[in-house]
Structure formats: C-alpha cells, structure tokens
Scaffold this motif. Structure first.
Motif, PDB file in Angstrom:
ATOM      1  N   HIS A 193     -36.682  79.918  59.749  1.00 51.24           N
ATOM      2  CA  HIS A 193     -37.129  80.986  60.619  1.00 51.24           C
ATOM      3  C   HIS A 193     -36.869  82.320  59.687  1.00 51.24           C
ATOM      4  CE1 HIS A 193     -39.339  81.566  64.193  1.00 51.24           C
ATOM      5  NE2 HIS A 193     -38.709  82.703  64.195  1.00 51.24           N
ATOM      6  N   LYS A 194     -37.814  83.175  59.723  1.00 44.23           N
ATOM      7  CA  LYS A 194     -37.735  84.382  59.204  1.00 44.23           C
ATOM      8  C   LYS A 194     -36.844  85.589  60.108  1.00 44.23           C
ATOM      9  CE  LYS A 194     -39.961  86.146  55.792  1.00 44.23           C
ATOM     10  NZ  LYS A 194     -41.203  86.996  55.039  1.00 44.23           N
ATOM     11  N   ASN A 195     -35.658  85.864  59.598  1.00 45.54           N
ATOM     12  CA  ASN A 195     -35.054  87.064  60.415  1.00 45.54           C
ATOM     13  C   ASN A 195     -35.763  88.409  60.116  1.00 45.54           C
ATOM     14  OD1 ASN A 195     -33.542  89.152  61.111  1.00 45.54           O
ATOM     15  ND2 ASN A 195     -31.950  87.738  61.190  1.00 45.54           N
ATOM     16  N   LYS A 196     -36.610  88.923  61.211  1.00 44.67           N
ATOM     17  CA  LYS A 196     -37.270  90.129  60.997  1.00 44.67           C
ATOM     18  C   LYS A 196     -36.693  91.374  60.637  1.00 44.67           C
ATOM     19  CE  LYS A 196     -40.681  87.515  61.622  1.00 44.67           C
ATOM     20  NZ  LYS A 196     -40.164  86.148  62.096  1.00 44.67           N
ATOM     21  N   THR A 198     -33.435  91.283  58.659  1.00 46.28           N
ATOM     22  CA  THR A 198     -32.975  91.384  57.262  1.00 46.28           C
ATOM     23  C   THR A 198     -34.060  90.798  56.528  1.00 46.28           C
ATOM     24  OG1 THR A 198     -32.411  88.899  57.733  1.00 46.28           O
ATOM     25  CG2 THR A 198     -30.756  90.481  58.160  1.00 46.28           C
ATOM     26  N   SER A 201     -35.348  84.184  55.329  1.00 43.35           N
ATOM     27  CA  SER A 201     -35.613  83.129  55.847  1.00 43.35           C
ATOM     28  C   SER A 201     -34.349  82.177  55.582  1.00 43.35           C
ATOM     29  CB  SER A 201     -36.906  82.339  55.222  1.00 43.35           C
ATOM     30  OG  SER A 201     -38.024  83.285  55.786  1.00 43.35           O
ATOM     31  N   GLU A 237     -26.559  77.182  58.888  1.00 41.95           N
ATOM     32  CA  GLU A 237     -27.389  77.965  58.414  1.00 41.95           C
ATOM     33  C   GLU A 237     -27.410  77.842  56.864  1.00 41.95           C
ATOM     34  OE1 GLU A 237     -29.249  82.426  58.564  1.00 41.95           O
ATOM     35  OE2 GLU A 237     -27.204  82.352  59.444  1.00 41.95           O
ATOM     36  N   ALA A 274     -33.223  79.682  65.355  1.00 48.59           N
ATOM     37  CA  ALA A 274     -33.024  81.005  65.430  1.00 48.59           C
ATOM     38  C   ALA A 274     -34.460  81.880  65.707  1.00 48.59           C
ATOM     39  CB  ALA A 274     -32.252  81.486  64.234  1.00 48.59           C
ATOM     40  N   GLN A 277     -35.272  87.825  65.676  1.00 47.23           N
ATOM     41  CA  GLN A 277     -34.306  88.848  65.866  1.00 47.23           C
ATOM     42  C   GLN A 277     -32.959  88.346  65.258  1.00 47.23           C
ATOM     43  OE1 GLN A 277     -34.722  88.913  70.254  1.00 47.23           O
ATOM     44  NE2 GLN A 277     -34.746  91.033  70.231  1.00 47.23           N
ATOM     45  N   GLY A 278     -32.793  87.103  64.890  1.00 48.59           N
ATOM     46  CA  GLY A 278     -31.686  86.440  64.339  1.00 48.59           C
ATOM     47  C   GLY A 278     -30.843  85.771  65.460  1.00 48.59           C
ATOM     48  N   ASN A 302     -27.051  87.812  66.869  1.00 47.18           N
ATOM     49  CA  ASN A 302     -27.329  88.096  65.387  1.00 47.18           C
ATOM     50  C   ASN A 302     -26.016  88.842  64.821  1.00 47.18           C
ATOM     51  OD1 ASN A 302     -27.554  90.785  66.545  1.00 47.18           O
ATOM     52  ND2 ASN A 302     -29.792  90.480  65.868  1.00 47.18           N
TER      53      ASN A 302
END
Length: 396
Positions: A193-196, A198, A201, A237, A274, A277-278, A302
């Motif tokens: 999942h990509k943390n929007k 930071t 991914s 992670e 995740a 938002q992380g 996060n």
C-alpha cells in the motif's frame, strides 16, 4: 477444487462485469488446472495445488500456492494477465517456480507458501510474491516485471533477514483436548500500500510464531519452551521493494502479562494492512486455556514508534466450544482441529482510510464463522479556537 485423487485440480476465478456486485449474473467464470505448471511427464500423476492465495495489482492477478507432486513440493506463483482477462475475456496464465522441496533427498530452497501481494499503486510495472524461507530466519520477496508485449519475467527473489522465528505453540480452547491446526508459521497475507503522506509503497505481512513473554524468539528444544512459550502474531513492514527489499519495522502482538506460556492468551491466524494515512490494523484469532475462540483486532498509528502495536481488542464475545469430531471408518476421534488457513485484512478503496478485517471465530459449538470487522480511521484533529485578533504591535 479438491479432486478425490488429489491431483491436477482446477483453480477457479470469478470476474465481475463492473464495480457493483449484484448476483451470479454479475460474474464470468474461468479456471485453469495445476498441470499447467511444467512437471515430469514420467510421474504417475499431475501435481495438486494446495493453499491458493490471491493478490491483485494493476497488471495481474498473482496466485501463489503449494503444488504437491509425486516426489516433491513446488511453491508456485501463477501470474494472470489482468487486462486480457477483464477487457477481452481471455485467460492467459504464466507459471513461476518460487521454491521447491524434494521429498526424496530432503533438500529444499527458495520461498515456502507464496502469498500473492495486492498492490494499490496504479503506476507499478511489477508484481510481487512474499513467503518465508526454509532454512533461515528471513522472508522472501519475489519481483516479477510485467510485460504485455512479450511475457512477465521473474527479476529476483530477495531474502530479507528478520528476527528468528519458529512454529507457534500447540494450544486448544476450553472444552477440547485436541490441538488447533495453526497452519505452521507461513505468511497468511501480503499487501502493498502506498502511504499518501510519505509517497512510499511498502509491503505488510504477518504470521504466527512462538515467542516468550517479551515477544522474542524462544527455542523449541528445551523445557523453557514448554513453560514459557506462547503464540504471538508477528508483523513486518518491508520497503525498498524495487531496488533492495529491506525490513523497515517489526512488531509482535503477545500476552506479556501471564508468566506461564500454558496459561497465556494466544494470538494466531493474523493478517495486516496499512491505509493511505499510514495507519495499520492487524486482525486474527485469539484464545487461551480458559478463553474461547474469538476475533482480535490491534492497530497502530503512523506516528507510533517503530514496531509498536496497541493493546489488542476482542471483536467477538463467543462462548462456543470448538471440538469437532471426524469419522474415520469404525473410529470417531479428533486429534487436530482444523482452523485458520486463511486470514484477510484490506483497506477500503472507497476512502483509502477504513480498514476491514475478516477473521474466524467459533460462532456456535463445533463450528467456525467469519466475522467482518470495520475499523474506522481516527477522527481529524479538532482545531483550536482562534484568539482575539489585533493589528496592534505586540510590545511585551
């Protein structure tokens, strides 16, 4: 499917015709056989695929599994062309060998029980599998470059060293003397999942392990294991997936209060995801010698310190006994109660914040149900009230 002969079984896919699910008419069905994977034609039977796992990304469906042959176990990854499947109704499957165990020689290597990793990054040209290794304390991440022009290709399999781990402790719930089958220490899901915040991914995954009261590795070779070991849910992670996969953080949900491993609360069958938002959520099943089989959920924010997980909460409150008996001809008995096998935690694509976890628990006596648990994102911060505004210079 499971053939009575345990060979050459079919893997089925159902593809919806849109984003809204109505009934069976909403789906087109496809299948392919495990004999698609190359095998020794002199073998007495074609291989049997067990424990299928599924991930979905922009380019492909990634299906992992354990393929049992005549004299070996091959850990396979099937890559299905998603564009051809969804747009044209064509089933194009590419098989990859990701690990193998030879029953005759006792040798093994590569990845065990590949998990196809779901990936929400719409720009990625890669597909991924993740699993544990055979003989070292590491996870394996396999990267496959997807090429619509020619064919997907396996770029590398990278071993990511982690803390030592071993099989979860045998345990049973109240009312049953038979142990639960916790599916060894394999990974049960893998998600990217990509943390929007930071823009990074990373891959999240989890499995059940035997640990001590502090959540650390405990060897299974002495009395210390019998007295102190308890089953915990360990999560990871992993970042730098393209260039050099490496461990970013690791955490374990474990009963650290009870000194006795026999009496401790056990946490198993975990999966983790995740959000954009992380924030992360871990879900699974929990029980103890005096506690029934229920769903647990634990989370982390996060900005929590690396590896930290908040105290797990029970999402169900059953008091059902799980002690099913199996009929084997003239004898009816139970020595291992099937449990787990699969665990799923996903981020809701509608908002990239809500997380759902789907976990097993004993809903009524001698039965297991699946509970869907919704975990909402934390509320936005409350703005502080504005003070008195003035255009006068502060001379204090």
């Amino acid at each position: 499917e499971v053939n009575p002969s345990l060979e050459n079984n079919a893997i089925f896919l159902a593809v919806s015709n849109g984003t809204k699910i109505a009934d069976t008419s909403s789906f087109t069905f496809f299948s392919f056989n495990s004999s698609l994977f190359p095998y020794d034609p002199s073998a007495p039977y074609a291989p049997f695929l067990d424990f299928p796992t599924l991930g979905v990304d922009k380019n492909a469906l990634v299906i992992g599994g354990n393929q049992f042959g005549y004299d070996s176990l091959t850990n396979v990854g099937y890559v299905v062309d998603k564009k051809a499947l969804v747009n044209d109704g064509r089933l194009i499957v590419y098989p990859f060998e990701l690990g193998v165990e030879n029953f005759i020689t006792g040798t093994a290597g590569g990845m065990f029980t590949p998990q196809g990793a779901s990936n929400d990054d719409g720009t990625s040209k890669n597909s991924f599998f993740a699993g544990i290794t055979y003989f070292q304390d590491a996870l394996v991440v396999a990267r496959i470059l997807f090429d619509h022009i020619s064919a997907p290709s396996l770029i590398n399999e990278t071993a990511v060293p982690v803390q030592p781990f071993t099989y979860p402790r045998d345990n049973s719930s109240p009312g049953s003397l038979a142990i639960l089958d916790l599916s060894d220490t394999r990974l049960l899901e893998a998600t990217i999942h990509k943390n929007k915040i930071t823009n990074e991914s990373s891959l999240w995954t989890a499995h059940a392990v035997a640990v001590n009261r502090q959540g650390n590795f405990i060897t299974g070779s002495d009395s210390d294991f019998v007295n102190n070991a308890r089953t915990g849910s360990r999560w990871y992670e992993i970042n730098n997936l393209i260039k050099s996969p490496s461990l970013k953080q690791i955490g374990t949900v474990v009963d650290g209060n009870e000194p006795s491993g026999r009496r401790a609360q056990q946490y198993f069958s975990p999966s983790i995801a995740a959000s954009g938002q992380g924030h992360a959520v871990l879900g699974g099943t929990t029980d103890a010698f005096n506690q029934y089989l229920n769903v647990f959920v634990a989370g982390r924010f996060n900005d929590d310190v690396p590896g930290y997980t908040h105290t797990p909460q029970k999402a169900t409150n059953t008091t059902a006994i799980y002690a099913p008996y199996f009929d084997f001809g003239q004898h009816t008995f139970s020595y291992v109660n099937r449990w787990g096998d699969f665990s799923q935690t996903v981020v809701d694509p509608g908002d990239d914040q809500t997380i759902w976890t789907f976990q097993e628990y004993a809903d009524v006596d001698d039965s297991y149900g699946v509970r869907a648990v919704q975990v909402k994102a934390p509320a936005p911060a409350t703005p502080l009230p504005l003070g008195t505004l003035s255009n006068k210079k502060d001379t204090s």
